[in-house]
Enzyme design. Structure first.
Site, PDB file in Angstrom:
ATOM      1  N   CYS A   6     -11.767 -13.955   2.218  1.00  0.00           N
ATOM      2  CA  CYS A   6     -10.577 -13.686   2.895  1.00  0.00           C
ATOM      3  C   CYS A   6      -9.251 -14.099   1.906  1.00  0.00           C
ATOM      4  CB  CYS A   6     -10.565 -14.162   4.340  1.00  0.00           C
ATOM      5  SG  CYS A   6      -8.923 -14.288   5.109  1.00  0.00           S
ATOM      6  N   ASP A  32       5.772 -13.206   2.634  1.00  0.00           N
ATOM      7  CA  ASP A  32       4.878 -11.969   2.474  1.00  0.00           C
ATOM      8  C   ASP A  32       5.266 -11.659   1.097  1.00  0.00           C
ATOM      9  OD1 ASP A  32       3.480  -9.730   4.360  1.00  0.00           O
ATOM     10  OD2 ASP A  32       3.984  -9.211   2.365  1.00  0.00           O
ATOM     11  N   HIS A  48     -10.323 -19.534  10.075  1.00  0.00           N
ATOM     12  CA  HIS A  48     -10.261 -17.906  10.131  1.00  0.00           C
ATOM     13  C   HIS A  48     -10.612 -17.597  11.264  1.00  0.00           C
ATOM     14  CE1 HIS A  48     -11.208 -14.226   7.999  1.00  0.00           C
ATOM     15  NE2 HIS A  48     -12.227 -14.223   8.788  1.00  0.00           N
ATOM     16  N   ASN A  88      -0.399  -7.290  13.891  1.00  0.00           N
ATOM     17  CA  ASN A  88      -0.751  -6.044  13.982  1.00  0.00           C
ATOM     18  C   ASN A  88      -2.386  -6.220  14.234  1.00  0.00           C
ATOM     19  OD1 ASN A  88       1.260  -4.389  12.971  1.00  0.00           O
ATOM     20  ND2 ASN A  88       0.861  -5.291  10.840  1.00  0.00           N
ATOM     21  N   GLY A  94      -2.294  -0.363  11.089  1.00  0.00           N
ATOM     22  CA  GLY A  94      -2.183  -0.826   9.674  1.00  0.00           C
ATOM     23  C   GLY A  94      -2.465  -2.413   9.519  1.00  0.00           C
ATOM     24  N   THR A  96      -4.259  -5.025   7.459  1.00  0.00           N
ATOM     25  CA  THR A  96      -4.971  -4.837   6.082  1.00  0.00           C
ATOM     26  C   THR A  96      -5.603  -6.256   5.698  1.00  0.00           C
ATOM     27  OG1 THR A  96      -2.762  -5.586   4.923  1.00  0.00           O
ATOM     28  CG2 THR A  96      -3.345  -3.369   4.960  1.00  0.00           C
ATOM     29  N   HIS A  99      -7.290 -11.798   9.002  1.00  0.00           N
ATOM     30  CA  HIS A  99      -7.391 -13.008   9.482  1.00  0.00           C
ATOM     31  C   HIS A  99      -6.147 -13.233  10.109  1.00  0.00           C
ATOM     32  CE1 HIS A  99      -7.115 -17.575   7.871  1.00  0.00           C
ATOM     33  NE2 HIS A  99      -6.377 -17.583   8.826  1.00  0.00           N
ATOM     34  N   HIS A 101      -2.584 -13.282  11.979  1.00  0.00           N
ATOM     35  CA  HIS A 101      -1.593 -13.775  11.373  1.00  0.00           C
ATOM     36  C   HIS A 101      -0.314 -13.066  12.054  1.00  0.00           C
ATOM     37  CE1 HIS A 101      -2.618 -10.229   9.134  1.00  0.00           C
ATOM     38  NE2 HIS A 101      -1.313  -9.803   8.955  1.00  0.00           N
ATOM     39  N   HIS A 103       3.536 -11.908  11.968  1.00  0.00           N
ATOM     40  CA  HIS A 103       4.687 -11.661  10.953  1.00  0.00           C
ATOM     41  C   HIS A 103       5.945 -12.208  11.395  1.00  0.00           C
ATOM     42  CE1 HIS A 103       2.489  -8.535   8.293  1.00  0.00           C
ATOM     43  NE2 HIS A 103       1.725  -8.499   9.331  1.00  0.00           N
TER      44      HIS A 103
HETATM   45  P1  5GP Z   1      -1.079  -6.695   7.923  1.00  0.00           P
HETATM   46  O1  5GP Z   1      -0.954  -5.483   7.397  1.00  0.00           O
HETATM   47  O2  5GP Z   1      -2.715  -7.126   7.912  1.00  0.00           O
HETATM   48  O3  5GP Z   1      -0.816  -7.106   9.344  1.00  0.00           O
HETATM   49  O4  5GP Z   1      -0.403  -7.669   7.073  1.00  0.00           O
HETATM   50  C1  5GP Z   1      -0.953  -8.417   5.869  1.00  0.00           C
HETATM   51  C2  5GP Z   1       0.418  -8.837   4.950  1.00  0.00           C
HETATM   52  O5  5GP Z   1      -0.166  -9.474   3.963  1.00  0.00           O
HETATM   53  C3  5GP Z   1       1.033  -7.643   4.462  1.00  0.00           C
HETATM   54  O6  5GP Z   1       2.450  -7.622   4.864  1.00  0.00           O
HETATM   55  C4  5GP Z   1       1.129  -8.008   3.075  1.00  0.00           C
HETATM   56  O7  5GP Z   1       2.149  -7.647   2.128  1.00  0.00           O
HETATM   57  C5  5GP Z   1       0.525  -9.537   2.796  1.00  0.00           C
HETATM   58  N1  5GP Z   1      -0.122 -10.022   1.858  1.00  0.00           N
HETATM   59  C6  5GP Z   1      -1.329  -9.319   1.243  1.00  0.00           C
HETATM   60  N2  5GP Z   1      -1.920 -10.204   0.401  1.00  0.00           N
HETATM   61  C7  5GP Z   1      -0.932 -11.082   0.075  1.00  0.00           C
HETATM   62  C8  5GP Z   1      -1.107 -12.047  -0.817  1.00  0.00           C
HETATM   63  O8  5GP Z   1      -1.943 -12.381  -1.620  1.00  0.00           O
HETATM   64  N3  5GP Z   1       0.042 -13.013  -0.716  1.00  0.00           N
HETATM   65  C9  5GP Z   1       0.995 -13.012   0.244  1.00  0.00           C
HETATM   66  N4  5GP Z   1       2.118 -13.944   0.070  1.00  0.00           N
HETATM   67  N5  5GP Z   1       0.965 -11.740   1.038  1.00  0.00           N
HETATM   68  C10 5GP Z   1      -0.093 -10.905   0.883  1.00  0.00           C
HETATM   69 ZN    ZN Z   2      -9.436 -16.122   6.578  1.00  0.00          ZN
END
Ligand code: 5GP
Ligand code: ZN
Length: 112
Positions: A6, A32, A48, A88, A94, A96, A99, A101, A103
């Protein structure tokens, strides 16, 4: 619990660098890598788990703890005039990184 594959567990462990803005024993907040607003922070629990559907009492306490901390962290990082929280859940939303989180988006007037 951690997941060795992860990306956010790796950030929590310091194996992947990040721009941290807040850290304590339970949570980490960092910028981000692809900001969708002038200020775009990600708040992650150090423990996690993937989805809100995996919620239990302990995780609910953790989420509550994070939500209580966020207003202060947001204000200290340029979101004193308002901000938006997004969690999300799943592919259609969306998500990605699986884990959980939060925003934190702000630093400007946000389009809906
Ligand atoms: P999700 O789309 O899962 O809600 O948000 C994942 C977020 O993690 C995305 O906005 C993406 O830009 C951010 N992200 C993915 N990989 C990394 C990383 O290695 N470092 C940082 N700082 N942000 C990441
Ligand atoms: Zn994790």
């Amino acid at each position: 619990m951690t997941d060795k594959n992860c990306v956010f567990c790796k950030i929590v462990a310091g194996e992947i660098p990040s721009q941290k803005v807040y850290e304590d024993d339970k949570m980490l907040v960092f910028r981000d890598i692809e900001p969708k607003a002038k200020v775009h922070l990600l708040a992650v629990a150090k423990d996690h788990f993937k989805l809100l559907s995996e919620m239990d009492g302990e995780r609910a306490e953790l989420l509550k703890y994070m939500l209580c901390k966020i207003p202060e962290i947001a204000a200290e990082n340029g979101c004193g005039n308002g901000y938006r929280l997004v969690i999300n859940q799943g592919e259609d939303a969306g998500q990605t990184v699986f884990h959980l989180h939060i925003h934190i988006l702000g630093g400007e007037i946000l389009p809906w």
